[in-house]
Design a protein around this motif. Structure first.
Motif, PDB file in Angstrom:
ATOM      1  N   LEU A 177       3.474   5.436   5.872  1.00 57.63           N
ATOM      2  CA  LEU A 177       2.915   6.111   7.040  1.00 57.63           C
ATOM      3  C   LEU A 177       1.475   5.663   7.287  1.00 57.63           C
ATOM      4  O   LEU A 177       0.768   5.297   6.339  1.00 57.63           O
ATOM      5  N   PRO A 178       1.010   5.707   8.538  1.00 59.43           N
ATOM      6  CA  PRO A 178      -0.374   5.308   8.828  1.00 59.43           C
ATOM      7  C   PRO A 178      -1.399   6.087   8.013  1.00 59.43           C
ATOM      8  O   PRO A 178      -2.427   5.545   7.620  1.00 59.43           O
ATOM      9  N   ARG A 179      -1.129   7.337   7.774  1.00 58.81           N
ATOM     10  CA  ARG A 179      -1.973   8.162   6.909  1.00 58.81           C
ATOM     11  C   ARG A 179      -1.075   8.700   5.789  1.00 58.81           C
ATOM     12  O   ARG A 179      -0.487   9.758   5.862  1.00 58.81           O
ATOM     13  N   PRO A 180      -0.882   7.882   4.721  1.00 58.30           N
ATOM     14  CA  PRO A 180       0.068   8.263   3.670  1.00 58.30           C
ATOM     15  C   PRO A 180      -0.420   9.491   2.908  1.00 58.30           C
ATOM     16  O   PRO A 180      -1.622   9.682   2.707  1.00 58.30           O
ATOM     17  N   PRO A 181       0.503  10.331   2.478  1.00 60.31           N
ATOM     18  CA  PRO A 181       0.122  11.499   1.684  1.00 60.31           C
ATOM     19  C   PRO A 181      -0.242  11.104   0.255  1.00 60.31           C
ATOM     20  O   PRO A 181      -0.041   9.958  -0.168  1.00 60.31           O
ATOM     21  N   GLN A 182      -0.757  12.065  -0.482  1.00 63.60           N
ATOM     22  CA  GLN A 182      -0.966  11.913  -1.920  1.00 63.60           C
ATOM     23  C   GLN A 182       0.327  12.323  -2.622  1.00 63.60           C
ATOM     24  O   GLN A 182       1.009  13.254  -2.196  1.00 63.60           O
ATOM     25  N   PHE A 183       0.663  11.622  -3.712  1.00 59.95           N
ATOM     26  CA  PHE A 183       1.913  11.869  -4.425  1.00 59.95           C
ATOM     27  C   PHE A 183       1.614  12.424  -5.816  1.00 59.95           C
ATOM     28  O   PHE A 183       0.764  11.886  -6.537  1.00 59.95           O
ATOM     29  N   GLY A 188       4.997   9.801 -16.834  1.00 55.02           N
ATOM     30  CA  GLY A 188       6.005   8.757 -16.953  1.00 55.02           C
ATOM     31  C   GLY A 188       6.539   8.243 -15.640  1.00 55.02           C
ATOM     32  O   GLY A 188       7.411   7.362 -15.635  1.00 55.02           O
ATOM     33  N   ASN A 189       6.035   8.733 -14.499  1.00 52.57           N
ATOM     34  CA  ASN A 189       6.586   8.355 -13.196  1.00 52.57           C
ATOM     35  C   ASN A 189       5.671   7.457 -12.368  1.00 52.57           C
ATOM     36  O   ASN A 189       5.988   7.188 -11.205  1.00 52.57           O
ATOM     37  N   LEU A 190       4.583   6.982 -12.941  1.00 51.85           N
ATOM     38  CA  LEU A 190       3.667   6.132 -12.172  1.00 51.85           C
ATOM     39  C   LEU A 190       4.324   4.815 -11.783  1.00 51.85           C
ATOM     40  O   LEU A 190       4.265   4.391 -10.620  1.00 51.85           O
ATOM     41  N   THR A 191       4.967   4.163 -12.725  1.00 54.25           N
ATOM     42  CA  THR A 191       5.551   2.840 -12.463  1.00 54.25           C
ATOM     43  C   THR A 191       6.588   2.889 -11.350  1.00 54.25           C
ATOM     44  O   THR A 191       6.603   2.039 -10.453  1.00 54.25           O
ATOM     45  N   ILE A 192       7.448   3.903 -11.378  1.00 47.74           N
ATOM     46  CA  ILE A 192       8.502   3.956 -10.364  1.00 47.74           C
ATOM     47  C   ILE A 192       7.920   4.275  -8.989  1.00 47.74           C
ATOM     48  O   ILE A 192       8.361   3.698  -7.982  1.00 47.74           O
ATOM     49  N   LEU A 193       6.918   5.133  -8.912  1.00 46.85           N
ATOM     50  CA  LEU A 193       6.298   5.419  -7.619  1.00 46.85           C
ATOM     51  C   LEU A 193       5.644   4.162  -7.050  1.00 46.85           C
ATOM     52  O   LEU A 193       5.773   3.863  -5.857  1.00 46.85           O
ATOM     53  N   LYS A 194       4.955   3.418  -7.890  1.00 47.64           N
ATOM     54  CA  LYS A 194       4.335   2.175  -7.430  1.00 47.64           C
ATOM     55  C   LYS A 194       5.394   1.181  -6.965  1.00 47.64           C
ATOM     56  O   LYS A 194       5.199   0.470  -5.970  1.00 47.64           O
ATOM     57  N   SER A 195       6.537   1.129  -7.646  1.00 48.12           N
ATOM     58  CA  SER A 195       7.603   0.201  -7.257  1.00 48.12           C
ATOM     59  C   SER A 195       8.203   0.571  -5.908  1.00 48.12           C
ATOM     60  O   SER A 195       8.794  -0.271  -5.233  1.00 48.12           O
ATOM     61  N   PHE A 196       8.055   1.837  -5.498  1.00 47.80           N
ATOM     62  CA  PHE A 196       8.542   2.280  -4.192  1.00 47.80           C
ATOM     63  C   PHE A 196       7.511   2.068  -3.089  1.00 47.80           C
ATOM     64  O   PHE A 196       7.754   2.436  -1.940  1.00 47.80           O
ATOM     65  N   GLY A 197       6.350   1.533  -3.453  1.00 46.82           N
ATOM     66  CA  GLY A 197       5.338   1.229  -2.450  1.00 46.82           C
ATOM     67  C   GLY A 197       4.191   2.209  -2.360  1.00 46.82           C
ATOM     68  O   GLY A 197       3.357   2.103  -1.456  1.00 46.82           O
ATOM     69  N   VAL A 198       4.113   3.164  -3.282  1.00 44.14           N
ATOM     70  CA  VAL A 198       3.013   4.120  -3.257  1.00 44.14           C
ATOM     71  C   VAL A 198       1.786   3.481  -3.904  1.00 44.14           C
ATOM     72  O   VAL A 198       1.863   3.035  -5.049  1.00 44.14           O
ATOM     73  N   PRO A 199       0.653   3.401  -3.208  1.00 46.49           N
ATOM     74  CA  PRO A 199      -0.561   2.840  -3.822  1.00 46.49           C
ATOM     75  C   PRO A 199      -0.965   3.653  -5.055  1.00 46.49           C
ATOM     76  O   PRO A 199      -0.849   4.889  -5.061  1.00 46.49           O
ATOM     77  N   GLU A 200      -1.445   2.977  -6.089  1.00 45.41           N
ATOM     78  CA  GLU A 200      -1.805   3.685  -7.321  1.00 45.41           C
ATOM     79  C   GLU A 200      -2.870   4.749  -7.068  1.00 45.41           C
ATOM     80  O   GLU A 200      -2.859   5.809  -7.703  1.00 45.41           O
ATOM     81  N   ASP A 201      -3.768   4.495  -6.149  1.00 46.08           N
ATOM     82  CA  ASP A 201      -4.818   5.476  -5.845  1.00 46.08           C
ATOM     83  C   ASP A 201      -4.246   6.759  -5.245  1.00 46.08           C
ATOM     84  O   ASP A 201      -4.921   7.794  -5.244  1.00 46.08           O
ATOM     85  N   ASN A 202      -3.039   6.695  -4.716  1.00 44.23           N
ATOM     86  CA  ASN A 202      -2.398   7.874  -4.133  1.00 44.23           C
ATOM     87  C   ASN A 202      -1.478   8.582  -5.115  1.00 44.23           C
ATOM     88  O   ASN A 202      -0.834   9.572  -4.759  1.00 44.23           O
ATOM     89  N   CYS A 203      -1.389   8.086  -6.355  1.00 42.88           N
ATOM     90  CA  CYS A 203      -0.507   8.663  -7.373  1.00 42.88           C
ATOM     91  C   CYS A 203      -1.303   9.528  -8.342  1.00 42.88           C
ATOM     92  O   CYS A 203      -2.350   9.113  -8.863  1.00 42.88           O
TER      93      CYS A 203
END
Length: 400
Positions: A177-183, A188-203
């Protein structure tokens, strides 16, 4: 106000711990277990059942399922008088949209926020909860909407990594999204969120009982005013479940954690007693009952009384009521309607909405049994009529 600066996440109350937490298997916190006396690992009998029998015993959705479980087109705003109410919408399965009351966290704020903080819990808008979208568990009812239909979302909260709670297609769209939410997700779920395209700063990856403060700048009701600050604290809470997206994920021990979440408004000190608190259970069991056992004589999970003791009162609880049969296999990981009613009482909830039913046929109970059994359970354990209910998909509920 740039989109990137509109949400700030901080840690004003760091968790103080001594020694290794009871749910950690190793010193590093990279493997996890259920520390409860109420927990039971599935044995070889359970594995044989799930491989050879389970799918053959699951019911088929009736042709009039759309009449039995209606899906409404969401209306995101109510009357002007509803802006100071807590809002919640069941979006199907375990997915929820929650908007906290539109109240500023700043004591001397001269402007009223145009909205409250918005949270998505376990969003799942795909057709299937499966590693692939051409096979696997398919929806019997539609989601309330798609990502492009949502209003601006501040935070996405994930309870654990099972496919019916952490959906790659949905997360990827939200992250783009143009203004992505924070996740937010448990350990143990950082790697999978990043693999889905979530920037690490938003995790933001939390352990049980850890909290973060989320502060959002939103426009005021007076368009000429400065942005208004709204805030809430988000706490990762314990539960009884497991994880895994394939057979190797739980080899020896789980490599990621499961959790519930509590969100509580942050208000000026003079108004703090009025802060609304919501609890999202994710997936959880309450006890483990073997064939022939009296369910009232087995240990129950301690986590829920701990949550009730810590937070004092929960204004709204989103609790799973489906996927509970056969009891031997499902009870360690999923609540029955009666067990959810007991959780409701343990956490001292005022209101509740049932979830984790009516979307995918995952287990063997009749599809329409969960709401029926929930009503019976509430009567049995003494929950006031209308306090813990099931809603239509896409139905916005308002709470004073």
């Amino acid at each position: 106000m740039s989109p990137a600066s509109s949400i700030q996440v901080s840690n004003p109350n760091p968790l103080k711990t001594e020694g290794r937490p009871s749910h950690w298997v190793d010193e590093e916190g990279t493997a996890f277990k259920n520390p409860w006396k109420s927990w039971r690992e599935h044995d070889w009998r359970d594995q044989l059942y799930i491989v050879f029998k389970h799918s053959k015993q699951c019911p088929t959705a009736p042709e009039n399922i759309s009449e039995l479980i209606p899906a409404r087109k969401p209306t995101w705003t109510g009357k002007s008088t509803d802006e100071l109410k807590l809002k919640a919408m069941w979006m199907g399965h375990a997915s929820f949209f929650v908007e906290l009351p539109a109240r500023s966290c700043i004591v001397d704020s001269t402007s009223t926020p145009s909205r409250g903080a918005r949270i998505l819990f376990d969003p799942l808008f795909s057709e299937r909860c499966s590693p692939i979208q051409w096979a696997g568990f398919k929806r019997i009812t539609p989601p309330a909407c798609q990502v492009e239909d949502l209003p601006e979302i501040d935070v996405v909260v994930i309870s654990h990594d099972h496919y019916d709670h952490l959906d790659e297609g949905t997360i990827a769209k939200l992250a783009a999204l143009p203004r992505p939410p924070q996740f937010f997700a448990p350990l143990g779920n950082l790697t999978i969120l990043k693999s889905f395209g979530v920037p690490e700063d938003n995790c933001h990856i939390l352990d049980w009982w850890e909290s973060r403060r989320v502060e959002v700048l939103v426009s005021g009701t007076d368009k000429s005013s400065e942005p208004v600050s709204i805030a809430f604290d988000l706490t990762c809470t314990p539960g009884q479940h497991n994880v895994g997206r394939n057979f190797t994920d739980r080899f020896k021990h789980a490599k990621s954690l499961w959790s519930g979440w509590v969100a509580r408004e942050v208000l000026p000190e003079s108004q703090s007693n009025a802060a609304k608190t919501v609890y999202f259970a994710g997936d959880t069991g309450y006890r483990a009952v073997l064939d022939g056992q009296d369910e009232n004589q087995v240990p129950v999970c301690e986590a829920f009384q701990q949550i009730g003791n810590k937070f004092g009162s929960i204004d709204l609880a989103m609790l799973p009521i489906g996927a509970y049969l056969p009891q031997r296999y499902m009870s360690p990981v999923h609540c029955s309607p009666k067990e959810s009613a007991l959780v409701f009482k343990d956490i001292r909830a005022k209101y509740g909405i049932g979830m984790h039913w009516g979307t995918f046929v995952l287990t063997t109970e009749p599809i329409m049994d969960p709401p029926k059994k929930l009503k019976e359970a509430c009567e049995e354990v003494g929950i006031k009529e209308g306090s813990f209910v099931c809603t239509d998909i896409g139905q916005m509920m308002f709470y004073d």
